[in-house]
Design a protein around this motif. Structure first.
Motif, PDB file in Angstrom:
ATOM      1  N   HIS A   3       0.900  -1.068   0.323  1.00  0.00           N
ATOM      2  CA  HIS A   3       0.217   0.628  -0.604  1.00  0.00           C
ATOM      3  C   HIS A   3       1.258   1.210  -0.271  1.00  0.00           C
ATOM      4  CE1 HIS A   3      -2.778  -3.097   0.486  1.00  0.00           C
ATOM      5  NE2 HIS A   3      -3.710  -1.818   1.186  1.00  0.00           N
ATOM      6  N   ALA A  32      -2.236   6.436   1.677  1.00  0.00           N
ATOM      7  CA  ALA A  32      -3.653   6.521   2.395  1.00  0.00           C
ATOM      8  C   ALA A  32      -3.895   7.550   2.950  1.00  0.00           C
ATOM      9  CB  ALA A  32      -3.452   5.268   3.067  1.00  0.00           C
ATOM     10  N   LEU A  39      -7.293   4.835  -1.661  1.00  0.00           N
ATOM     11  CA  LEU A  39      -5.675   3.883  -1.331  1.00  0.00           C
ATOM     12  C   LEU A  39      -4.947   3.809  -2.081  1.00  0.00           C
ATOM     13  CD1 LEU A  39      -7.641   1.183   1.210  1.00  0.00           C
ATOM     14  CD2 LEU A  39      -6.119   2.966   1.942  1.00  0.00           C
ATOM     15  N   TYR A  85      -0.858   3.742   6.242  1.00  0.00           N
ATOM     16  CA  TYR A  85      -0.763   2.661   6.398  1.00  0.00           C
ATOM     17  C   TYR A  85       0.509   1.230   6.546  1.00  0.00           C
ATOM     18  CZ  TYR A  85      -2.541  -1.924   4.616  1.00  0.00           C
ATOM     19  OH  TYR A  85      -2.848  -3.624   4.363  1.00  0.00           O
ATOM     20  N   HIS A  86      -0.309   0.615   7.648  1.00  0.00           N
ATOM     21  CA  HIS A  86       0.304  -0.622   9.043  1.00  0.00           C
ATOM     22  C   HIS A  86      -0.334  -1.906   8.376  1.00  0.00           C
ATOM     23  CE1 HIS A  86       2.348   2.411  10.871  1.00  0.00           C
ATOM     24  NE2 HIS A  86       1.416   3.056  11.384  1.00  0.00           N
ATOM     25  N   SER A  99       0.038  -1.722  14.062  1.00  0.00           N
ATOM     26  CA  SER A  99      -1.467  -3.091  14.236  1.00  0.00           C
ATOM     27  C   SER A  99      -1.496  -4.105  15.073  1.00  0.00           C
ATOM     28  CB  SER A  99      -1.169  -3.556  12.605  1.00  0.00           C
ATOM     29  OG  SER A  99      -1.030  -2.647  11.800  1.00  0.00           O
TER      30      SER A  99
END
Length: 680
Positions: free
Chosen positions: A45, A48, A59, A211-212, A219
């Protein structure tokens, strides 16, 4: 009815809890154009962003250009149509190939009050209300950009084909008209129009996110908030959100997400009430990054007192007025006086005997034990020892605070002497007698011997040189090669810490500040307590870097403070950990500091600019990547891919590159950065 109940018996009862830590920021993403078996968890990713008011999310996801199903010619043609032949930072596809796609969200439903995310663990069901349910669909906005480019080129061609000698237009008469006042009906129609709604939606700015991945440490940390943080309370039992009610810190478990919504003073009070004893450095690590230390000092002095350089929560915070002891029913005022006596004794001594304390404050044994458990640990044949080592660094950095706390303790001492009818000299006589018969272990003897050898090194060296000169003069045939033997002395840098022997022997200091009976003590000229890293600290550092691969010093400190906060009260196996000790432990744990050339305009702090990476033997990918980032603050993917191909040949696959970037890097705006070098 009875027969029906017998046919359908209850086989299990499950406790249901309502978790609210993520209630205002938990979204459910649906991908209706892709089957559930083909998820995007293992796909990189790139970026975001979100518009919170509209609940609109975008995304950017990478496309595997090395796949046999990917048509390179089509990808290059699309990139050419969108960006043209120019190379600019604002290009949609920086690699001149369609290497990413964008997903844009639409709301699946406007009313989410009937929906929640559930987690089942150990026979308990935890529910978190959903803020929104979004359907992620591919966005083709780049085609609009290609159409606009095409129209611009056609307009430019038409303008070039027109005659340059065309006569100027004749001057024409125009009529000026003024718009009439807008009626209420016209205004309502304008507000409900599609053009007005599009304009209002465009006015809300995008909020860029990081993003994680599913298995990322951040997360996993955030997933803990899906569990109810205060399961002993019964006030929130319905699946509804109470508007305007601020979350409060629970009494048994700290939720960092709820804690940081409170004012700074309440954050400090909640932390101290739960932890009870804490160094100032650890407190700053638990607060949000960028918090002013001066403001924290003002807040901490309102709810805590300084004991041996560490902060201990005040008694009236733990035992407010009109309350009583849960063990014996003793009023809060009596409990506060007894606990203040215990704290005052710890400002003079490292260890206390419970029987001596109970004989003076005359409180039930349960209450005395509770006081000691809050700030000390039991030691064999030594009574109760203060929980943390003396923090000399804080006293040296903040002498004004230490002096103010010293004067405050003098006033508390006067009140306690009147209440309990004792004098300070009574304890000083016992202390002197205990010092004469105190047992010194082998480790303390070794430290003392090293200090003694260091102090007498100059005189010993002088005697050795004199003996060598006498021996050479007495020799009948001295050789030209005979020279005096000198012992090499390693110089000590100003920042190097000397070994500390004060933890085992009384140092005569009051609360980290020199007392009247210790005139030779000078805390301001002392180098501080030098300690070696414990095996527990080494295990923590190794496991952390095996999990995250690349971390800056501030992030290591944040993770370490979170680990300390998760330990049960009184369980402290790390001792006092300084920044230098933590850095040395990192460098001795198969890690290496990566000297990333931060730009001059970077606002990263000194700890954020100290980046460390796991440097284990055999991982050539990581070493090459770290060498790239030692020369560049940010790079493009094709630069990394080219360098790896040059060093390792054709054996480098796209899977290897994706794994490497996912483990060590983060993408922002089409560029790749080392983890920790870009502030969240």
């Amino acid at each position: 009815m009875a027969s029906g109940e017998e046919d359908d018996p209850i086989i299990q009862e499950i406790d249901v809890y309502l978790a609210k830590s993520l209630a205002d920021k938990l979204y459910l993403f649906q991908y209706p154009v892709r089957p559930a078996t083909m998820n995007y968890d293992d796909i990189a990713h790139l970026s975001a962003k979100i518009k919170p008011k509209q609940q609109k999310v975008e995304l950017e996801v990478a496309i595997d250009t090395m796949s046999p199903n990917y048509c390179r010619s089509k990808g290059e043609q699309i990139a050419l149509n969108v960006d043209g032949t120019s190379i600019e930072e604002s290009n949609t596809f920086s690699t001149k190939m369609m290497d990413k796609q964008t997903f844009s969200s639409i709301q699946a439903t406007m009313n989410t009050t009937r929906y929640a995310a559930a987690v089942f663990r150990k026979g308990e069901l935890h529910l978190t209300p959903l803020q929104g349910i979004l359907q992620m669909r591919p966005s083709f906005s780049y085609l609009d950009k290609a159409d606009s480019k095409h129209r611009e080129r056609e307009a430019a061609n038409e303008a070039g084909d027109s005659s340059q000698d065309e006569a100027e237009d004749d001057i024409k008469q125009i009529t000026v008209r003024f718009a009439r006042p807008e009626s209420e009906q016209a205004r309502q129609r304008r507000i409900q129009s599609y053009e007005f709604l599009q304009k209002k939606q465009a006015e809300e700015p995008w909020v860029h996110l990081h993003y994680h991945g599913l298995k990322d440490g951040r997360s996993e940390h955030e997933r803990q908030y899906l569990y109810c943080q205060a399961m002993d309370t019964t006030e929130n039992t319905e699946l509804v959100k109470s508007p305007g009610v601020k979350p409060v810190g629970p009494s048994n478990v700290l939720s960092m997400a709820q804690l940081r919504t409170l004012p700074l003073g309440d954050q400090v009070k909640t932390l101290m009430k739960n932890v009870k004893v804490m160094p100032f450095a650890n407190l700053m690590g638990l607060l949000a990054s960028g918090t002013d230390s001066t403001a924290v000092l003002r807040c901490i002095q309102q709810v805590a007192l300084l004991v041996q350089g560490n902060w201990v929560v005040k008694s009236d915070v733990l035992y407010p007025k009109s309350t009583c002891s849960p063990h014996s029913g003793v009023p809060a005022e009596v409990l506060c006086r007894g606990r203040d006596f215990v704290m005052w004794r710890f400002t003079h001594e490292r260890s206390l005997m419970r029987k001596e304390v109970a004989a003076i404050i005359k409180l039930p044994p349960e209450d005395v034990k509770e006081f000691l458990e809050q700030m000390a640990v039991p030691r064999a044949n030594r009574g109760w020892e203060f929980l943390l080592p003396t923090d000399h660094d804080f006293v040296k950095k903040h002498p004004d605070v230490a002096q103010r706390q010293h004067m405050l303790w003098m006033g508390i001492q006067n009140k306690l002497e009147k209440v309990f009818n004792f004098s300070k000299e009574d304890f000083l006589q016992k202390k002197d007698s205990q010092t004469e018969s105190q047992h010194i272990g082998g480790e303390q003897r070794l430290k003392a011997a090293r200090e003694n050898a260091r102090e007498h090194h100059a005189s010993l060296q002088k005697d050795l040189d004199a003996r060598r000169l006498k021996a050479s003069a007495a020799s009948s045939a001295p050789r030209a090669t005979d020279t005096a033997v000198r012992i090499k002395e390693e110089p000590m840098s100003d920042s190097e810490e000397t070994m500390d022997t004060s933890s085992a022997l009384p140092n005569g200091s009051l609360n980290g500040y020199p007392s009247a009976d210790s005139p030779n003590t000078d805390p301001y000229n002392d180098h501080g307590a030098g300690q070696t890293s414990t095996p527990e600290l080494q295990d923590f550092v190794r496991s952390t870097f095996r999990k995250h691969f690349v971390l800056c010093l501030s992030e290591v400190k944040r993770l370490f403070n979170l680990h300390l906060a998760s330990l049960p009260t009184g369980h402290c196996v790390f001792g006092h950990v300084t920044d230098r000790m933590l850095q040395d432990t990192i460098l001795h744990s198969h890690c290496k500091q990566i000297l990333v050339p931060f730009p001059p305009q970077s606002n990263a702090s000194a700890d954020e600019q100290k980046v460390f990476g796991l440097w284990e033997s055999g991982e050539t990918f990581d070493k090459i990547l770290f060498e790239i980032f030692m020369k560049n603050y940010r790079v493009r993917r094709n630069v990394i891919q080219t360098r790896l191909a040059q060093e390792l040949g054709d054996g480098v696959t796209k899977t290897d590159i994706d794994r490497l970037l996912k483990e060590c890097c983060i993408s922002l705006g089409g560029m790749w950065y080392l983890k920790g070098t870009v502030q969240s």
